[in-house]
Design a protein around this motif. Structure first.
Motif, short mmCIF file in Angstrom:
data_model
loop_
_atom_site.label_atom_id
_atom_site.label_comp_id
_atom_site.label_asym_id
_atom_site.label_seq_id
_atom_site.Cartn_x
_atom_site.Cartn_y
_atom_site.Cartn_z
N THR A 175 -21.10 28.57 -9.91
CA THR A 175 -19.80 27.84 -9.29
C THR A 175 -19.34 28.39 -8.06
O THR A 175 -19.14 27.67 -7.22
N GLU A 176 -19.70 29.66 -7.71
CA GLU A 176 -19.38 30.44 -6.57
C GLU A 176 -20.36 29.42 -5.32
O GLU A 176 -20.04 29.32 -4.45
N GLN A 177 -21.69 29.65 -5.70
CA GLN A 177 -22.77 28.82 -4.92
C GLN A 177 -22.38 27.35 -4.64
O GLN A 177 -22.26 27.00 -3.57
N LEU A 178 -21.95 26.49 -5.74
CA LEU A 178 -21.43 25.28 -5.47
C LEU A 178 -20.24 25.20 -4.63
O LEU A 178 -20.10 24.52 -3.83
N THR A 179 -19.19 26.03 -4.78
CA THR A 179 -17.99 26.09 -4.02
C THR A 179 -18.48 26.27 -2.44
O THR A 179 -18.05 25.64 -1.55
N GLN A 180 -19.29 27.28 -2.22
CA GLN A 180 -19.74 27.31 -0.91
C GLN A 180 -20.50 26.30 -0.26
O GLN A 180 -20.48 26.00 1.00
N ALA A 181 -21.45 25.73 -1.15
CA ALA A 181 -22.09 24.55 -0.56
C ALA A 181 -21.05 23.18 -0.37
O ALA A 181 -21.41 22.65 0.56
N GLN A 182 -19.89 23.13 -1.19
CA GLN A 182 -19.15 22.15 -0.84
C GLN A 182 -18.50 22.23 0.30
O GLN A 182 -18.18 21.32 1.11
N GLU A 183 -18.08 23.84 0.80
CA GLU A 183 -17.37 23.80 1.88
C GLU A 183 -18.20 23.65 2.99
O GLU A 183 -17.89 22.80 4.10
N ARG A 184 -19.45 23.86 3.04
CA ARG A 184 -20.57 23.63 4.26
C ARG A 184 -20.66 21.92 4.38
O ARG A 184 -20.70 21.65 5.31
N ILE A 185 -20.46 21.37 3.09
CA ILE A 185 -20.96 19.76 3.18
C ILE A 185 -19.62 19.40 3.87
O ILE A 185 -19.87 18.37 4.87
N ARG A 186 -18.44 19.72 3.63
CA ARG A 186 -17.24 19.25 4.12
C ARG A 186 -17.01 19.43 5.56
O ARG A 186 -16.74 18.61 6.20
N THR A 187 -17.70 20.66 5.97
CA THR A 187 -17.64 20.85 7.42
C THR A 187 -18.60 20.16 8.09
O THR A 187 -18.33 19.70 9.16
N VAL A 188 -19.53 19.86 7.71
CA VAL A 188 -20.81 18.80 8.23
C VAL A 188 -20.11 17.43 8.46
O VAL A 188 -20.21 16.79 9.33
N GLN A 189 -19.50 17.12 7.15
CA GLN A 189 -19.11 15.70 7.39
C GLN A 189 -17.91 15.49 8.36
O GLN A 189 -17.76 14.53 9.08
N GLN A 190 -16.82 16.62 8.34
CA GLN A 190 -15.96 16.61 9.32
C GLN A 190 -16.47 16.34 10.81
O GLN A 190 -15.78 15.63 11.77
N ARG A 191 -17.81 17.10 11.22
CA ARG A 191 -18.09 16.99 12.60
C ARG A 191 -18.82 15.80 12.68
O ARG A 191 -18.58 15.01 13.95
N ALA A 192 -19.41 15.18 11.38
CA ALA A 192 -20.02 13.90 11.78
C ALA A 192 -18.94 12.74 11.73
O ALA A 192 -19.01 12.05 12.99
N VAL A 193 -17.94 12.88 11.39
CA VAL A 193 -16.85 11.83 11.45
C VAL A 193 -16.14 12.16 12.80
O VAL A 193 -15.90 10.92 13.43
N ARG A 194 -15.90 13.08 13.19
CA ARG A 194 -15.52 13.53 14.65
C ARG A 194 -16.29 12.89 15.63
O ARG A 194 -15.95 12.25 16.71
N ALA A 195 -17.72 13.02 15.67
CA ALA A 195 -18.66 12.64 16.50
C ALA A 195 -18.45 10.95 16.44
O ALA A 195 -18.66 10.33 17.64
N GLU A 196 -18.40 10.04 15.16
CA GLU A 196 -18.49 8.97 15.37
C GLU A 196 -16.92 8.47 15.93
O GLU A 196 -17.10 7.60 16.72
#
Length: 198
Positions: free
Chosen positions: A80-101
């Motif tokens: 569960t902890e690993q999943l939460t950390q992975a979700q945070e990383r995914i969210r950060t990458v998605q935010q960067r991608a949307v900002r670039a778009e």
């Protein structure tokens, strides 16, 4: 009448307490005793040293306790902890991608594309599969320019102009200059150095 007696007792007791306070303050004002102060400081330093040593002794035990606690966690808690950390990383990458778009789509119409994503909710452009909705971004950018026309690029400034060449820079700006080889430059420098010493 009994109420009046209680209030008079309270009034009489209050002045007695204030009279006792100056006497206590006077008894606390003793002359400074250097030896006693140094002894108190020595004692406090000794206690602090003992506490620091005890802390150093207990730190490895605390580390072992943390390790045991981690080992006792169930596999599910760790996952569960690993999943939460992975979700945070995914969210950060998605935010960067949307900002670039957003910046890329705003570059054509906005004076400063960086301004565009400051006024938009970036989370709303990512669907459940993680794809970015470029059409929604374009529509929102058009709506933003209608609401805030001062963010738009001026009509005369359609594309960025390339910088004008500066002919005074580089070797072409100095017509009398001839290309030199590193050997010639070193020989000239060596001649100057040897000429100065003689």
């Amino acid at each position: 009448m009994p109420e009046n007696e209680e209030t008079t007792e309270q009034v009489e007791s209050a002045p007695q307490e204030t009279d006792a306070a100056p006497e206590a303050a006077a008894s606390e004002e003793e002359p400074f005793d250097r030896a006693r102060a140094e002894e108190k400081i020595r004692k406090a330093n000794s206690e602090a040293k003992n506490l620091r040593e005890r802390l150093k002794e207990l730190e490895p035990l605390a580390q072992k306790a943390r390790e045991l606690e981690d080992a006792q966690k169930s596999e599910q808690e760790r996952l569960t902890e690993q999943l939460t950390q992975a979700q945070e990383r995914i969210r950060t990458v998605q935010q960067r991608a949307v900002r670039a778009e957003v910046r890329a789509l705003a570059a054509a119409e906005f004076a400063d594309p960086e301004d565009a994503h400051a006024f938009l909710s970036l989370d709303s452009y990512i669907d459940d599969s993680g794809e970015i909705d470029a059409a929604a971004i374009q529509q929102d950018l058009k709506d933003l320019l209608k609401r805030k026309p001062h963010l738009a690029r001026s009509s005369g400034d359609v594309s960025p102009r390339p910088p004008r060449p500066d002919r005074s820079q580089g070797s072409s700006g100095n017509g009398s200059r001839t290309p030199t080889r590193p050997e010639d430059e070193f020989a000239g420098w060596l001649g100057n150095v040897l000429g100065k010493t003689s």
